[in-house]
Structure formats: structure tokens, C-alpha cells
Write a protein that holds these residues in place. Structure first.
Motif, PDB file in Angstrom:
ATOM      1  N   GLN A 281       0.826  -1.204   0.000  1.00 29.62           N
ATOM      2  CA  GLN A 281       0.000   0.000   0.000  1.00 29.62           C
ATOM      3  C   GLN A 281       0.861   1.255   0.000  1.00 29.62           C
ATOM      4  O   GLN A 281       0.534   2.244  -0.673  1.00 29.62           O
ATOM      5  CB  GLN A 281      -0.918   0.000   1.219  1.00 29.62           C
ATOM      6  N   ALA A 282       1.979   1.213   0.716  1.00 25.10           N
ATOM      7  CA  ALA A 282       2.889   2.360   0.736  1.00 25.10           C
ATOM      8  C   ALA A 282       3.464   2.625  -0.650  1.00 25.10           C
ATOM      9  O   ALA A 282       3.595   3.782  -1.077  1.00 25.10           O
ATOM     10  CB  ALA A 282       4.011   2.112   1.742  1.00 25.10           C
ATOM     11  N   LEU A 283       3.800   1.571  -1.379  1.00 25.84           N
ATOM     12  CA  LEU A 283       4.323   1.742  -2.743  1.00 25.84           C
ATOM     13  C   LEU A 283       3.243   2.301  -3.660  1.00 25.84           C
ATOM     14  O   LEU A 283       3.514   3.155  -4.514  1.00 25.84           O
ATOM     15  CB  LEU A 283       4.835   0.399  -3.273  1.00 25.84           C
ATOM     16  N   ALA A 284       2.015   1.816  -3.498  1.00 20.75           N
ATOM     17  CA  ALA A 284       0.918   2.358  -4.301  1.00 20.75           C
ATOM     18  C   ALA A 284       0.695   3.833  -3.994  1.00 20.75           C
ATOM     19  O   ALA A 284       0.437   4.642  -4.900  1.00 20.75           O
ATOM     20  CB  ALA A 284      -0.349   1.553  -4.048  1.00 20.75           C
ATOM     21  N   ASP A 285       0.791   4.207  -2.709  1.00 17.05           N
ATOM     22  CA  ASP A 285       0.619   5.611  -2.328  1.00 17.05           C
ATOM     23  C   ASP A 285       1.691   6.498  -2.944  1.00 17.05           C
ATOM     24  O   ASP A 285       1.468   7.700  -3.144  1.00 17.05           O
ATOM     25  CB  ASP A 285       0.643   5.750  -0.807  1.00 17.05           C
ATOM     26  N   ASN A 286       2.856   5.909  -3.249  1.00 13.79           N
ATOM     27  CA  ASN A 286       3.935   6.653  -3.881  1.00 13.79           C
ATOM     28  C   ASN A 286       3.776   6.752  -5.395  1.00 13.79           C
ATOM     29  O   ASN A 286       4.666   7.251  -6.085  1.00 13.79           O
ATOM     30  CB  ASN A 286       5.285   6.014  -3.546  1.00 13.79           C
ATOM     31  N   GLY A 287       2.667   6.257  -5.916  1.00 12.58           N
ATOM     32  CA  GLY A 287       2.406   6.375  -7.344  1.00 12.58           C
ATOM     33  C   GLY A 287       2.955   5.251  -8.183  1.00 12.58           C
ATOM     34  O   GLY A 287       2.931   5.329  -9.427  1.00 12.58           O
ATOM     35  N   LEU A 288       3.434   4.183  -7.547  1.00 11.72           N
ATOM     36  CA  LEU A 288       3.908   3.024  -8.310  1.00 11.72           C
ATOM     37  C   LEU A 288       2.727   2.161  -8.727  1.00 11.72           C
ATOM     38  O   LEU A 288       1.651   2.224  -8.122  1.00 11.72           O
ATOM     39  CB  LEU A 288       4.899   2.201  -7.486  1.00 11.72           C
ATOM     40  N   ARG A 289       2.923   1.355  -9.746  1.00 14.78           N
ATOM     41  CA  ARG A 289       1.848   0.527 -10.302  1.00 14.78           C
ATOM     42  C   ARG A 289       2.134  -0.949 -10.063  1.00 14.78           C
ATOM     43  O   ARG A 289       3.266  -1.404 -10.231  1.00 14.78           O
ATOM     44  CB  ARG A 289       1.713   0.785 -11.807  1.00 14.78           C
ATOM     45  N   LEU A 290       1.091  -1.689  -9.674  1.00 12.93           N
ATOM     46  CA  LEU A 290       1.249  -3.129  -9.509  1.00 12.93           C
ATOM     47  C   LEU A 290       1.578  -3.764 -10.857  1.00 12.93           C
ATOM     48  O   LEU A 290       0.913  -3.498 -11.863  1.00 12.93           O
ATOM     49  CB  LEU A 290      -0.037  -3.745  -8.951  1.00 12.93           C
ATOM     50  N   ALA A 291       2.600  -4.590 -10.882  1.00 13.19           N
ATOM     51  CA  ALA A 291       3.071  -5.177 -12.140  1.00 13.19           C
ATOM     52  C   ALA A 291       2.062  -6.179 -12.696  1.00 13.19           C
ATOM     53  O   ALA A 291       1.336  -6.851 -11.951  1.00 13.19           O
ATOM     54  CB  ALA A 291       4.409  -5.867 -11.922  1.00 13.19           C
ATOM     55  N   GLU A 292       2.020  -6.271 -14.009  1.00 12.94           N
ATOM     56  CA  GLU A 292       1.260  -7.316 -14.685  1.00 12.94           C
ATOM     57  C   GLU A 292       2.036  -8.626 -14.600  1.00 12.94           C
ATOM     58  O   GLU A 292       3.251  -8.630 -14.362  1.00 12.94           O
ATOM     59  CB  GLU A 292       1.038  -6.940 -16.151  1.00 12.94           C
ATOM     60  N   PRO A 293       1.372  -9.772 -14.797  1.00 16.52           N
ATOM     61  CA  PRO A 293       2.108 -11.050 -14.807  1.00 16.52           C
ATOM     62  C   PRO A 293       3.227 -11.034 -15.842  1.00 16.52           C
ATOM     63  O   PRO A 293       3.012 -10.690 -17.003  1.00 16.52           O
ATOM     64  CB  PRO A 293       1.024 -12.070 -15.175  1.00 16.52           C
TER      65      PRO A 293
END
Length: 447
Positions: A92-104
Motif C-alpha cells: 500500500q505504501a508503494l501504491a501511495d507513492n504512485g507506483l503501479r502493480l506489475a502485470e504477470p
């Protein structure tokens, strides 16, 4: 690839340690936000991870500066405690920093697109992650190490050499070149066509190592197929009763024989029936058997008849006949059965599957057969269907080029170029976007 991605690199659930990976231009910014500072490259340091002033975990942080990283980009790993709450807080902290969850498969796709791996090596990564047997591990590791790439590069070099001769004959007809310069390309093209033909004959071996050697148990109802399956896998995987037609659907059970993945399938008894459900089971049994690498025709030694039309139709050359329930017949009857079955061109195996240890010899014989079928002195030239398809396409162009050498040199040269493109497509030097999407979509998230 301008965005920065993140993903857990370890499986979900409770564990001692979980690894979270990030890659992209904002990786250093994310590391500074959570860990306070970017550590020296390739050195694990213990840091407290915090976000918006809230402690998240004490973790090991590893920094990989691009291009000296797996993806070729700035990357980092957080080795955190494996509790679900800890992992979710860091994500969640990484998402809050504007990073995107990687695709497979996106990390490996970036490695491919940044020239760290070719496409066959990327597929080797996926196969290594999925490896269940020693043979799968060896094959995947060899592919990741470039075994396929080296072979295709060698073949492509042979094509380039032949193409140089053909183009010289086309582009410089008035120069002082040997009159047979185009014809000199023929021996190399013939040798390569023969090598690819051999590779295509062997193409199924690599796929069977990956996906498993398929063995179908076929035969009449109550011949002992389910009993044999249970004896082979050493557990009650299939229901065994005295009622004919108990098995209605395919029961697939994976097992490892000689270090190779094998799929053993119990199928519905083959007979004519008015029961719609059983008839569908018979249809599925025939379909599975048709695609199997080996069929074991299980026959009841006490009930066998010479005419077995429903069963013989599914058999192929090289299949086995398994005489079951040999404890229920005398030696004269057993010898008669051997002669009848051997006359069908089948390898004959005898056993009493219901007896303790009754299938041990059959299992040993199957192990030897699988090892002989899947092992080889050379690394297989194709481990996926798409490899074989491109090899077949390249061979077609080579055969056409050979028919044109000495007649239409320009056409021969074009066919050699097309053959080179077919080989390049395997390693990903030339590949349409939809092929890349199909390859990497099979990866797990975080790889």
C-alpha cells in the motif's frame, strides 16, 4: 516503460520472509521514502521501513542500479517479514507513492525489452519457476542459460553466409566472381535444412518434458484399469468397484518417473452403451487416448476374448498390452494370451495389480520407457509449440530456396531472408506484439 512497477515476488500466505520487488525510473525515490536512503548497489542492509511517519517493518533492502539489474532498470527488493499485514502495508505504501502493480511477467518482459534476455531465455525463466521435476529444472535452466539461443544463432549465421553468396550473384553479376558463387550456397542450405528436419522430428520431446509424458489406461470395463492406476501412484486416486462402468470421466494423476513428469490417466471402459453419461465417458476416453504418448491396453486375463474391436481401434504402434489378473489363470492360458497380444505388435506386460507390489515391475518398465523417450544427448531444439511452428516455417522457406538456387537466384535469396526471419522470431529479435503478450501472460505476478 516509463512507469515504475512493484509486486510481491514470493507466494501469498504466512511465511518467515516475503520479497517485494520494484523496478523503474522512480525506484530510488520509493526506496528513499520507505527506507530513508538508497543503499550501495548489491549490498543488503537492515532498515526500518516507514510510511508517512508510521513504522511498517524492519527489513533487508537491496538496491540494483540499472542497467546492472534483472530488468535493466533501477530496481530494489524489500525482504520483509512474511505476515499478511506486513506485506499489505508495504504494498500500500508503494501504491501511495504512485507506483503501479506489475502485470504477470512484466519484470521479465522488461528484461527482454532491455536486452537482458532473449525470448527463449525469458520462457526458460517461466519454465524454471514452474519446474516440478529434475528434468524440467535441467531443461529450463539450460534454456535460461542460452542453450536454445546458441543453436538458433548458429543456424541464423549459416543463413547469413548463404545469403551473402546469393546476393553477391544478384548484385554483382559483372564483377570478377566465381561463376558458381550462387551454387556454393547450396551445401550450407542443405545441411541446415537437414538439421531443422531432425529438430522437428525431436520437437515433441522438449514439450513433453515441460508438460508431462501422457499415458492412457484403456480397455474394457472391469479390466483393472482403476486398480492399476491406484497401484502405480500408490494411493486410492480412483474408485474401484465390481460394477462395470464405474469410471465415467478421465482421472488424471501426475507422478514422477525417472525424474520426468508423467500424467497417468484412468479412462472409461470401452464398450457400446445406451447410457448417455457412460457414452460421453467413452468418447472422452478415446479422445484422451488419441493424444497420449503411450497407451496401456489393460486386459483381464480371465475374461479376454480374441475379438476386441472397441479397444483395438484406440491403439497405436508401440503401445503396450498389460495382462492383468494373471493370478486367476493358469500358465497355458497366459501363454496363449502372450501370443495373441504379441501378434498385434504390442509390448506385453504381465501383473496382478490388486496384489501388494503387483505393479512394481510395470512401474519400473514404464520408468525406463519414459527416460528413454525424453532423455537425449542434445538439448531439444524446441520446447514450445511456437518454436516448432517457426522451425517448420523456416524449413519450408529453405526447401523453396533450394529449388530456386541456380534458376531464380533472386527468389532463393528472398526465401533465405524469410527463413532467417522465422528463426529470429523464436528468440524475439523479430516478433509481433501479440506474440509477446501471449508469452508473458503465462508468467506469475512478480516475475
Amino acid at each position: 516503460m516509463n512507469d515504475t512497477i512493484y509486486a510481491p515476488a514470493t507466494g501469498a500466505g504466512r511465511a518467515a520472509v516475503a520479497v517485494i520487488r520494484i523496478s523503474g525510473p522512480r525506484a530510488s525515490e520509493a526506496v528513499r521514502d520507505l527506507a530513508g536512503a538508497v543503499p550501495q548497489p548489491r549490498r543488503a542492509v537492515l532498515r526500518q521501513l516507514t510510511h508517512q511517519g508510521v513504522p511498517l517493518d524492519d527489513a533487508l533492502v537491496v538496491w540494483f542500479e540499472g542497467p546492472a539489474s534483472y530488468t535493466g532498470e533501477d530496481s530494489a527488493e524489500f525482504h520483509v517479514h512474511g505476515g499478511r499485514a506486513v506485506v499489505e502495508a508495504v504494498l500500500q505504501a508503494l501504491a501511495d507513492n504512485g507506483l503501479r502493480l506489475a502485470e504477470p511477467g512484466e519484470f521479465t518482459r522488461r528484461a527482454f525489452e532491455n536486452g537482458k534476455l532473449d525470448l527463449t531465455q525469458a520462457e526458460g525463466v517461466a519454465d524454471l519457476v514452474d519446474a516440478e521435476t529434475e528434468a524440467q529444472r535441467r531443461q529450463a535452466l539450460g534454456q535460461l542459460g542460452g542453450a536454445l539461443s546458441e543453436r538458433y544463432d548458429t543456424w541464423r549465421g549459416m543463413l547469413v553466409q548463404a545469403l551473402a553468396m546469393l546476393e553477391a550473384a544478384v548484385d554483382f553479376p559483372d564483377e570478377e566472381l566465381p561463376e558458381d558463387v550462387a551454387a556454393r550456397a547450396r551445401p550450407g542450405l542443405e545441411a541446415l535444412e537437414a538439421e531443422i528436419a531432425t529438430a522437428l522430428e525431436d520437437a515433441s520431446r522438449g514439450r513433453r518434458v515441460r508438460d508431462g509424458f501422457r499415458i492412457a489406461l484403456v480397455g474394457a470395463p472391469n479390466a483393472g484399469k482403476s486398480t492399476l492406476l491406484n497401484a502405480m501412484v500408490e494411493r486410492d486416486a480412483a474408485i474401484v468397484t465390481s460394477t462395470p462402468g464405474t469410471t465415467r470421466d478421465i482421472i488424471e494423476v501426475p507422478l514422477t518417473l525417472g525424474g520426468y513428469k508423467t500424467l497417468l490417466a484412468d479412462t472409461a471402459g470401452l464398450r457400446e452403451t445406451e447410457d448417455a453419461i457412460e457414452a460421453e465417458g467413452v468418447r472422452r476416453a478415446r479422445a484422451w487416448a488419441a493424444d497420449a504418448d503411450l497407451r496401456l491396453w489393460v486386459v483381464d486375463a480371465a475374461m479376454f476374448h480374441v475379438k476386441q474391436n472397441n479397444e483395438l481401434s484406440v491403439l497405436r504402434s508401440g503401445d503396450w498390452a498389460v495382462i492383468n489378473k494373471i493370478d486367476l489363470v493358469d500358465a497355458y492360458r497366459l501363454e496363449e494370451l502372450r501370443e495373441i497380444l504379441a501378434a498385434q505388435g504390442l509390448k506385453v506386460v504381465e501383473l496382478a495389480a490388486r496384489k501388494p507390489g503387483g505393479a512394481e515391475e510395470a512401474r519400473a518398465a514404464l520408468t525406463a520407457h519414459v527416460v528413454d523417450a525424453l532423455s537425449g544427448a542434445e538439448f531439444p531444439a524446441a520446447t514450445r509449440i511456437r518454436h516448432a511452428e517457426s522451425l517448420a516455417e523456416a524449413r519450408t522457406y529453405l526447401q523453396r530456396a533450394l529449388s530456386d538456387v541456380g534458376l531464380e537466384v533472386e527468389l532463393a535469396a528472398e526465401d533465405v531472408r524469410l527463413a532467417a526471419r522465422s528463426l529470429s522470431r523464436i528468440t524475439g529479435r523479430i516478433d509481433p506484439e501479440d506474440v509477446l503478450d501471449r508469452v508473458f501472460s503465462s508468467f506469475c505476478i512478480g516475475k
